[in-house]
Design an enzyme around this catalytic site. Structure first.
Site, PDB file in Angstrom:
ATOM      1  CB  SER A 192      57.144  29.378  58.180  1.00 58.44           C
ATOM      2  OG  SER A 192      57.589  30.079  59.334  1.00 58.44           O
ATOM      3  CG  ASP A 193      51.759  33.510  58.569  1.00 57.93           C
ATOM      4  OD1 ASP A 193      52.321  34.360  59.280  1.00 57.93           O
ATOM      5  OD2 ASP A 193      50.611  33.656  58.109  1.00 57.93           O
ATOM      6  CD1 TRP A 194      56.417  35.806  63.719  1.00 60.60           C
ATOM      7  CD2 TRP A 194      56.512  35.508  61.515  1.00 60.60           C
ATOM      8  NE1 TRP A 194      57.502  36.523  63.239  1.00 60.60           N
ATOM      9  CE2 TRP A 194      57.580  36.350  61.893  1.00 60.60           C
ATOM     10  CE3 TRP A 194      56.385  35.172  60.169  1.00 60.60           C
ATOM     11  CZ2 TRP A 194      58.507  36.861  60.985  1.00 60.60           C
ATOM     12  CZ3 TRP A 194      57.300  35.679  59.255  1.00 60.60           C
ATOM     13  CH2 TRP A 194      58.342  36.514  59.659  1.00 60.60           C
ATOM     14  N   GLY A 195      54.713  30.753  63.236  1.00 60.69           N
ATOM     15  CA  GLY A 195      54.110  29.607  63.898  1.00 60.69           C
ATOM     16  C   GLY A 195      53.406  28.680  62.934  1.00 60.69           C
ATOM     17  N   GLY A 196      53.693  28.809  61.642  1.00 60.89           N
ATOM     18  CA  GLY A 196      53.001  28.010  60.638  1.00 60.89           C
ATOM     19  C   GLY A 196      53.645  26.674  60.332  1.00 60.89           C
TER      20      GLY A 196
END
Length: 740
Positions: free
Chosen positions: A267-271
């Site tokens: 995942s992208d960070w916080g995605g």
């Protein structure tokens, strides 16, 4: 650092610390490198507890996820990319950890790499950045990025490889291969349709299937099927109402189903936004921006991730079958065995002169000479004894800021220092500020260390610069954008196509003050140039990294003959871009790609719009003449190939490189098609007077379009033309042929 004595002993037995194992066959299967990876994965999986498996699918710190210490399975350590290895931050914070040995070599931005149009440069880039990541014990590099340049306002365009899916596809593959040769996974991002930064966490993209497959997916497909990427990062935005990091269509149907991707999806960070969708829709590893990915400062932070305790609870209750977890862990174990449990991977190197030299070479090949009336460049020292360098970007640090690509560089040569280094003994070099931008902000506790405060008015700064220009034999203006919020930076988009800080007024004034003027634009994006007809020469300088100033100076003085070409179109005005002409940008949580497949030069061709500078454009200090294009046959069979040949001659007085481009035109089609599409290119080096034959071989895939109804690629029999030229707007030769 090893997390347990047992981990150390197991890895020692494997030979990863230099010892030679004499009992390989007595090792557990998962530790035996002689066994097939899939067999090792199943053996390791069978030995893990439910809790150990769940721990592996989510972060334990800002940039790491757990291994299994009791089994000797190491942690995974990520690093930003894609332009250099990020400085160490604290376990739970973005702030700098204060290491003294984590200053990296900053490499040119990927727009510069794409502008080289040189696959060898891409391989070199991947090799050296992979070596830096490996030395720092990172097994996943969060890059490269291949999202398509849809609008020149996207703040993150500088991290990507331009507007054309074919160019991006050819350039991304060698980069991946170079990185992964070091036992470091390239994590290609951001999959997919991440084409704006405004509202990136909520925007839902609506795009038809044909456009998706023809424009926005090809570079990712090449990364997976040709580059054999070991990791993919999801995007923040939504597609078909589902977040890209938990998207059935993108991750399961296309990535895993159609492309047979066997790597890990990060995942992208916080995605991540929902536990069940993350479980079932293709995500493998969840990482977050705050300490729990959701809110700041929660206790037992990483246990609160969507794929942590909430996932474990569903597994324990039986609501979710353990096989869903096993699918993810298999992919993670495959990553581990390919990277940090591969005892044969090299050790890497970090911050070396060799790496800096490689970065400089890439920078020199990517710099683009946009305009050069009356051979203003290269600088002639027999006439230029006093050179005025003007502009804040001549002295401004560019490696810090911009978001995740911000770097703690070992050093950075400014354009002013590069020019002084090269010509300080041959001519007097003087400097004036010219304009003042906003103060650079520290990012994650890392600052530029510069104090560029100046309280003078714009008029005062312009007057000083003009007065100095009048006394000089030659003027080099260095301006453009920077890495501040709202310019070339993650998290926001530009407000307009125009230059900030009254630069347009300054450039016009300099053009009147001295006719010997070179305008250097430092940016990762196209900018408006209302003064384009007033200045004799323009250079697109990009963000060039550690050796920026030296690379730029070498081109300005002619030590290096410029050979870069634009990887995206410079529109004359924003309304000449399809996304802005037909769309409501940036939208209000919804973004429809009304321009469809007509992105960049495809849009300009369709509407007969003359760009400021065309896709593929770039000049040289020499000249090239194209001969007649010849085909080895007139007809192309369904299962055959056709080769086009063209002679290219260097008609100037010095050695240079030309990028020969092949476009295909479908003369008559049942569906709307671009006037032409790039399908091959070659960068060829020619000595003065030398002629070489450039050959391009294509098959029917180069003639195909995506048929959404059939969900397949279709090449319709009929007439086509092969167009060979120096840019999308400078076609030199063409020839017709038929697909049977």
């Amino acid at each position: 650092m090893f997390r347990s004595v047992k981990s150390f002993l197991i890895l020692l037995l494997m030979g990863s610390l230099g010892a030679k194992s004499t009992a390989q066959e007595n090792l557990p299967i998962y530790l035996n490198e002689a066994k097939p990876i899939e067999q090792r994965i199943e053996d390791a999986l069978s030995r893990m507890t439910l809790e150990e498996k769940v721990a592996m699918v989510h972060a334990q710190s800002k940039f790491s996820s757990p291994g299994v210490p009791r089994l000797g399975i190491p942690e995974n350590w990520m690093t930003d990319g894609p332009h250099g290895i990020r400085a160490e931050v604290f376990w739970d914070k973005w702030d700098q950890a204060g290491w003294t040995n984590d200053s990296c070599i900053a490499f040119p931005a990927l727009t510069c790499l794409a502008a080289s149009w040189n696959k060898d440069m891409s391989a070199l880039y991947g090799k050296v950045i992979g070596e830096e990541a490996r030395y720092r014990n990172k097994n996943v590099l969060l890059g490269p990025g291949v999202n398509i340049y849809r609008t020149p306002l996207n703040g993150r365009n500088f991290e990507y490889m331009g507007e054309d899916p074919f160019l991006a596809s050819r350039m991304v593959v060698p980069y991946i291969q170079g990185v992964q040769a070091n036992g470091v996974a390239a994590c290609v991002k951001h999959f997919a349709l991440n084409n704006q930064e405004i509202d990136r966490h909520k925007v839902n993209v609506t795009v038809d299937d044909r456009t998706l497959y023809e424009i926005y997916l090809p570079a990712f497909k090449a990364a997976v099927q040709e580059g054999k990427a070991w990791a993919i990062m999801g995007a923040y935005n939504r597609y078909k109402g589902q977040w890209a990091c938990q998207n059935q269509f993108l991750l399961n149907d296309i990535l895993r189903g159609e492309w047979k991707f066997d790597g890990v999806v990060v995942s992208d960070w916080g995605g991540v936004n929902d536990t069940k969708q993350a479980i079932y829709h293709g995500l493998d590893m969840e990482f977050g921006s705050w300490t729990d990915g959701l809110t700041m400062g929660a206790s037992n932070a990483y246990d609160n991730y969507y794929l942590a305790n909430p996932f474990l609870k569903l597994l324990r209750s039986g609501e979710v079958k353990e096989e869903e977890l096993n699918k993810k862990v298999r992919n993670i174990l495959r990553l581990v065995f390919r990277t940090n449990m591969n005892t044969k991977r090299p050790y890497g190197s970090f911050g070396t002169a060799e790496h800096a030299s490689a970065g400089r070479k890439i920078a020199e090949e990517g710099i683009v000479l946009l305009k050069n009336n009356n051979n203003t460049l290269p600088i002639n020292f027999s006439k230029a004894k006093k050179i005025a360098v003007i502009g804040e970007n001549a002295i401004k640090v560019m490696t810090v800021g911009g978001g995740s690509s911000s770097l703690k560089a070992k050093y950075e040569i400014s354009p002013l220092d590069g020019i002084k280094n090269r010509i300080g003994k041959e001519a007097e070099v003087v400097f004036a500020r010219g304009y003042v931008g906003e103060k650079s902000k520290a990012q994650d506790g890392l600052s530029t260390g510069q104090n560029l405060a100046d309280n003078r008015s714009a008029d005062q700064l312009i007057k000083e610069a003009v007065d100095l220009a009048k006394t000089a034999d030659f003027v080099v203006f260095v301006g453009g954008l920077n890495k501040n919020d709202g310019q070339d930076s993650e998290g926001n988009d530009r407000k307009s196509l125009g230059l900030p800080y009254s630069q347009d007024k300054l450039i016009s004034a300099l053009a009147k003050a001295n006719k010997n003027l070179a305008v250097v634009m430092i940016s990762g994006n196209a900018v408006a140039m209302p003064w384009v007809n007033e200045v004799p020469s323009i250079v697109q300088g990009w963000y060039l990294g550690t050796e920026a100033g030296n690379a730029l100076a070498s081109v300005l003085v002619g030590d290096v003959n410029p050979s870069g070409k634009l990887p995206f179109t410079f529109p004359a005005k924003l309304d000449d871009n399809g996304a802005h002409k037909l769309g409501v940008y940036p939208g209000n949580g919804e973004q429809t790609y009304n321009e469809g497949i007509f992105v960049g030069y495809r849009w300009a061709d369709k509407h007969g719009t003359k760009p400021l500078f065309s896709f593929g454009h770039g000049l040289s200090y020499t000249s090239f003449e194209y001969g007649k294009v010849i085909a080895n046959k007139k007809d192309l069979a369904e299962d055959g190939k056709i080769t086009f040949s063209v002679e290219v001659k260097n008609t100037g007085k010095r050695e240079g490189q030309e990028i020969v481009q092949l476009y295909i035109n479908d003369v008559k089609s049942s569906v709307p098609r671009p006037v032409k599409e790039l399908k091959a290119f070659e960068k060829v080096s020619l000595k003065a007077g030398e002629t070489k034959t450039v050959k391009f071989t294509i098959d029917k895939t180069a003639l195909s379009f995506f048929d959404a109804a059939k969900h397949d690629w279709v090449a319709e029999p009929g007439d086509f033309r092969a167009l060979v030229g120096a840019s999308s707007a400078d076609i030199r030769q063409s020839i017709g042929f038929r697909l049977k």
